[in-house]
Design an enzyme around this catalytic site. Structure first.
Site, PDB file in Angstrom:
ATOM      1  N   GLY A  46      49.245  40.117  38.996  1.00 18.35           N
ATOM      2  CA  GLY A  46      48.130  40.800  39.629  1.00 18.35           C
ATOM      3  C   GLY A  46      47.091  39.816  40.097  1.00 18.35           C
ATOM      4  O   GLY A  46      47.105  38.627  39.751  1.00 18.35           O
ATOM      5  N   VAL A  53      46.834  36.317  38.006  1.00 17.69           N
ATOM      6  CA  VAL A  53      47.467  36.406  36.694  1.00 17.69           C
ATOM      7  C   VAL A  53      48.976  36.346  36.898  1.00 17.69           C
ATOM      8  O   VAL A  53      49.534  37.103  37.696  1.00 17.69           O
ATOM      9  CB  VAL A  53      47.095  37.700  35.967  1.00 17.69           C
ATOM     10  CG1 VAL A  53      47.743  37.741  34.586  1.00 17.69           C
ATOM     11  CG2 VAL A  53      45.590  37.820  35.829  1.00 17.69           C
ATOM     12  N   ASP A 162      33.540  41.722  30.698  1.00 18.55           N
ATOM     13  CA  ASP A 162      34.347  42.461  31.674  1.00 18.55           C
ATOM     14  C   ASP A 162      35.242  43.479  30.962  1.00 18.55           C
ATOM     15  O   ASP A 162      36.444  43.537  31.190  1.00 18.55           O
ATOM     16  CB  ASP A 162      35.191  41.485  32.503  1.00 18.55           C
ATOM     17  CG  ASP A 162      35.771  42.156  33.753  1.00 18.55           C
ATOM     18  OD1 ASP A 162      35.188  43.167  34.208  1.00 18.55           O
ATOM     19  OD2 ASP A 162      36.801  41.686  34.259  1.00 18.55           O
ATOM     20  N   ASN A 167      41.472  45.817  31.107  1.00 17.08           N
ATOM     21  CA  ASN A 167      41.453  44.719  30.145  1.00 17.08           C
ATOM     22  C   ASN A 167      41.591  45.211  28.706  1.00 17.08           C
ATOM     23  O   ASN A 167      41.453  44.425  27.767  1.00 17.08           O
ATOM     24  CB  ASN A 167      40.162  43.902  30.291  1.00 17.08           C
ATOM     25  CG  ASN A 167      40.179  43.018  31.519  1.00 17.08           C
ATOM     26  OD1 ASN A 167      41.248  42.680  32.031  1.00 17.08           O
ATOM     27  ND2 ASN A 167      39.002  42.650  32.017  1.00 17.08           N
TER      28      ASN A 167
END
Length: 907
Positions: A46, A53, A162, A167
């Site tokens: 991604g 990533v 974040d 996440n």
């Protein structure tokens, strides 16, 4: 970390704040097969505003799949690289089940930082909950575990910045949802922007984070983001925080219940159905409690939010437990409603009882009422007395006798320093030979507990049942204060009365017998404890098989067998008991978990640490969840697991866990509390095992000094501390100091435990090894030869200390020219080491090399060649880059010894 091959819909962005800057260049993606440091790229997972990533394969020192994030948005100069390294070390310290572990971090040659982390094949927490149609309570419980992971990061000084569903991934392990927090890279990258840019995802970003002044960002910014995620979990929509991230004074917030009300009745019904809640009840729960929690987490002013993520998690846990949440207005009506919800059955039963009593009293005659009233008064007075006794017992049990002893010592030193300063050094020397905790125990025992017992005899002679209850209370206080002999006598007295009044098989009698047996074990009176436990178990046959009292009695029985030195029998008993306890009470029952803990420890002591660690790795999370993270039993499991990790070769993992354990106990109890001293001693021992004796020496020395002063020179814990310190001296080749300390410990253990006790044999084998290392092979050979029959009989053939004794005998005989004895020793040792460690293990290879050298020297060339080809040649032929550090060391030692033509020295 696993993500779909697409742009992240909740992109992490770098938002321009105070100074305009050019948009960062993301650059080309890395092609599959490209190599970045020790990582080979497999595929792009991604892309986000901060970088790419990838799924990658780590090539060395171990092979594994990792998620690798390359931050192309930031290029680092030399000064920033140095700061980045500090952040890298900070991230590496985080170890929590809910945090994806960061394995590595670094920078490319052209200055782009990257992170290598645990690869999680999971999905965002919102997607997981929706896909599995998790009920509202299960969603909140899963979210609480996420909060625990974030709190762990905050305790390490890391703010995530974040937090969003992308996440917070959730995977399943053994059918159980396991959340993992990923992408702490933003926490590092943000620190490199010097306040010019704000990193994060706008829809989840706190006002101060979006405002641009990164100096204002603290742990409460993560609390805000978690509030947004919580709202999304509850209703499937993010709380509308329009104006909350701006500074125009418009601080509006659309809460979960309001979000639900914006949906059509059909859509709202679907949301409620997906969460296993009727729509009216869901609206009521959101409006009355969860709205308050989300609102407090997302306050515009950070000072009005929850002060920590732990406080947010605690409030959610209170909701799950039916307790009033702290975020709610504390009205009397609200608190009463929560109490009634928790105790609905009890309130109903109490109401029925009240009605029955009223009806019964209305029909009772006056005389009967009078009799009952008098009896009620007497019972009330007894109940009040028992409450007072229970209160006094809890107060006395809460005394920290070790801290009290240290306080007495400090007060005495201060008085001497004030009144006779010239005598202070001599007084300190004399005080070092006294045990102030024992003095404190003696004072409390004579001044409080003995007087209490005399008062029981004087004032309650006409109520022997109540007197027995009070004696039991005193005995429990003595257990807590470390007076097990006196406690055992008290429990015996209580059990004797109850046996006469109720019978030996009465549960109340058996409970007192079990406490008596446990106190006898604490007093190291294993033989007496075994007699009590055996008799009590015979009388407990009429109790249900799953009664926890029977399990505790069997556990005490096995503990007594262990204390008497028959570890194989104790192991069989514990294995049978654990299987029965799991079948009858379940694996997560506290009594079952205590059995598992004791079995794991025994396996480690018997030379089977892999089996012990497997049990302990499963036990620790169970105890943390059932009992709580700071419960003494949970902390005990953490302590034991750290030791198991050392015994199984995971030294870095053990040291990291042990440092945290020392910090926890120092904070809870103080640096010189016996529990903390034990943890500090274990840390020194682990550092020594990890090849860091210089770092271990000051820790070990301080522990011995404090333990001698606080506990006494011959206390078992002091003797363990001396043993650990002797090992440090040996690693530093200060063998004279090692031998002196080992002799002290050996003499004390022989005197206290007997010459055949496993702990006594352990230190004597160590002493034989030190004599060999110190260049005194004749003495080493004599001691090893003397010990071997006892070690084989008591510890068993496979025990590491048995193998060590054989190795010492072989090396010492070789040094003295007794080739036949050396060959016999190695022939016996080789199959034991191969069975225990495998033929590729360094110890197995060294044993085989020594044996083949001696056989060749004796003329048996064919046998020597066969051994060399099977064990040694594969190591010598292997490519250097395929060997780890230990294997290279052994290879170099073998080659150097063969070049010189001498024996191979023990590393």
């Amino acid at each position: 970390m696993a993500q779909d091959r697409q742009e992240d819909p909740d992109r992490t962005e770098l938002l321009a704040t105070r100074a305009p800057s050019a948009a960062p260049s993301v650059g080309e993606t890395l092609a599959p097969g490209a190599q970045l440091g020790r990582y080979r790229i497999e595929e792009l997972l991604g892309r986000g505003g901060m970088g790419d990533v990838y799924r990658a394969e780590q090539l060395e020192p171990v092979r594994r799949t990792v998620a690798l994030k390359l931050l192309r948005a930031q290029k680092l100069d030399a000064r920033r690289v140095a700061y980045f390294e500090v952040e890298r070390q900070l991230l590496a310290q985080m170890r929590h089940p809910a945090i994806a572990q960061i394995f590595d971090a670094g920078a490319t040659p052209d200055g782009h930082p990257y992170f290598a982390m645990e690869f999680i094949a999971g999905s965002p927490i919102t997607d997981y909950c929706d896909a599995h149609a998790l009920p509202l309570r299960e969603r909140i419980a899963l979210f609480v575990r996420v909060c625990e992971g974030v709190q762990h990061a905050h305790q390490k000084g890391v703010i995530h910045r974040d937090l969003k569903p992308g996440n917070l991934l959730v995977d399943e392990v053994d059918g159980r949802a396991l959340p993992k927090i990923i992408d702490f890279g933003i926490a590092t990258a943000t620190s490199l922007t010097e306040g010019r840019e704000a990193a994060g995802t706008p829809d989840y970003m706190s006002p101060e984070q979006a405002g641009g002044d990164q100096a204002l960002v603290d742990t409460r910014s993560d609390v805000f983001a978690l509030g947004v995620v919580l709202g999304e979990l509850l209703t499937g929509q993010r709380p509308n925080a329009r104006g909350e991230t701006e500074t125009d004074g418009a601080h509006t917030l659309r809460l979960p219940s309001q979000q639900l009300s914006t949906l059509s009745p059909a859509d709202a019904g679907k949301v409620a159905h997906a969460r296993s809640e009727p729509l009216p009840r869901m609206r009521r729960v959101l409006r009355n409690e969860l709205d308050w929690v989300v609102a407090k987490a997302m306050r515009f002013e950070r000072g009005e939010r929850y002060p920590s993520v732990a406080a947010l998690a605690e409030d959610l846990q209170r909701f799950l437990d039916g307790q009033p949440v702290q975020a709610a207005p504390r009205t009397r009506r609200y608190v009463w409603r929560k109490f009634a919800q928790r105790h609905r059955t009890g309130i109903l039963a109490a109401s029925l009882v009240a009605l029955a009593l009223v009806g019964g009293l209305a029909l009772s005659v006056y005389g009967l009422l009078q009799a009952r009233a008098q009896r009620a008064i007497a019972e009330q007075r007894n109940a009040q007395l028992e409450k007072v006794a229970a209160f006094q017992q809890s107060m006395l049990e809460g005394i920290d006798i070790e801290s009290m002893g240290a306080g007495i010592a400090g007060d005495l030193r201060a008085q001497v320093a004030r009144q006779a300063p010239d005598e202070a050094p001599a007084f300190d020397l004399a005080l070092a030979h006294a045990s102030t905790p024992d003095l404190a125990r003696s004072v409390i025992d004579r001044s409080i507990l003995a007087n209490a017992e005399r008062a029981i005899v004087r004032d309650f002679g006409d109520d022997p049942a109540l007197a027995a209850d009070l004696r039991e209370s005193v005995a429990r206080v003595r257990v807590a204060l470390g007076l097990p002999d006196a406690a055992a006598a008290g429990f015996a007295q209580v059990a004797g009365y109850r046996a006469r009044a109720l019978g030996e098989a009465a549960p109340e009698t058996l409970k007192a017998r079990q406490e008596q047996a446990r106190a006898l074990l604490d007093a190291s009176r294993a033989k007496d404890a075994l007699a009590v436990a055996d008799a009590a178990l015979h009388n407990a046959e009429r109790l249900p098989a799953n009664d926890p009292l029977r399990i505790k009695l069997r556990l005490d029985q096995a503990g007594a067998i262990t204390g008497l030195g028959d570890r194989p029998r104790a192991r069989r008993m514990l294995e049978t008991l654990r299987a029965d306890a799991i079948r009858l009470r379940g694996e997560r029952d506290p009594a079952t978990m205590e059995v598992t803990n004791n079995l794991a420890i025994l396996l480690g002591r018997m030379g089977e640490p892999d089996a012990g660690r497997k049990l302990m790795e499963a036990l620790l999370p169970m105890r943390a969840q059932v009992l709580g993270k700071d419960d003494p039993d949970t902390l005990e499991a953490r302590h034991n697991l750290a030791i198991m990790r050392v015994l199984t070769g995971d030294k870095d993992g053990a040291v990291a866990m042990q440092r945290e354990q020392v910090a926890i106990q120092t904070r809870r109890l103080g640096a010189e509390h016996p529990t903390t001293l034990g943890e500090r001693g274990n840390l020194a021992n682990m550092l020594t095992d990890s090849g860091k004796p210089e770092e271990a020496l000051p820790i070990g020395s301080a522990v011995v000094e404090a333990a001698t002063r606080v506990l006494g020179a011959e206390h078992p814990q002091t003797l363990r501390a001396k043993l650990n310190l002797s090992t440090v001296y040996a690693r530093l080749h200060q063998f004279d100091k090692t031998l002196v300390m080992q002799q002290d410990v050996a003499e004390a253990r022989t005197r206290l435990l007997g010459p055949r006790h496993p702990d006594t044999l352990y230190i004597l084998v160590n002493r034989a090894g030190t004599l060999k290392q110190a260049g005194r092979p004749k003495e080493a050979l004599a001691l090893a030869t003397q010990l071997l029959p006892q070690v084989r009989e008591v510890l068993g053939e496979k025990h590491p200390q048995t193998q060590a004794a054989l190795d010492i005998r072989g090396q010492s005989a070789d040094a003295l020219g007794d080739t036949a004895l050396a060959i016999a020793s190695y022939r016996e040792l080789l199959p034991l080491r191969e069975e225990a460690h495998g033929m590729d293990d360094n110890q197995t290879i060294m044993t085989a090399w020594r044996l083949q050298r001696l056989l060749r020297k004796q003329g048996d060339v064919s046998a020597a060649d066969a051994l060399r080809e099977r064990y040694v040649a594969p190591l010598l032929r292997a490519k250097l880059d395929a060997l780890d550090g230990g294997e290279r060391t052994v290879r170099d030692m073998i080659l150097e010894a063969e070049r010189k033509g001498g024996p191979l020295e023990q590393p």
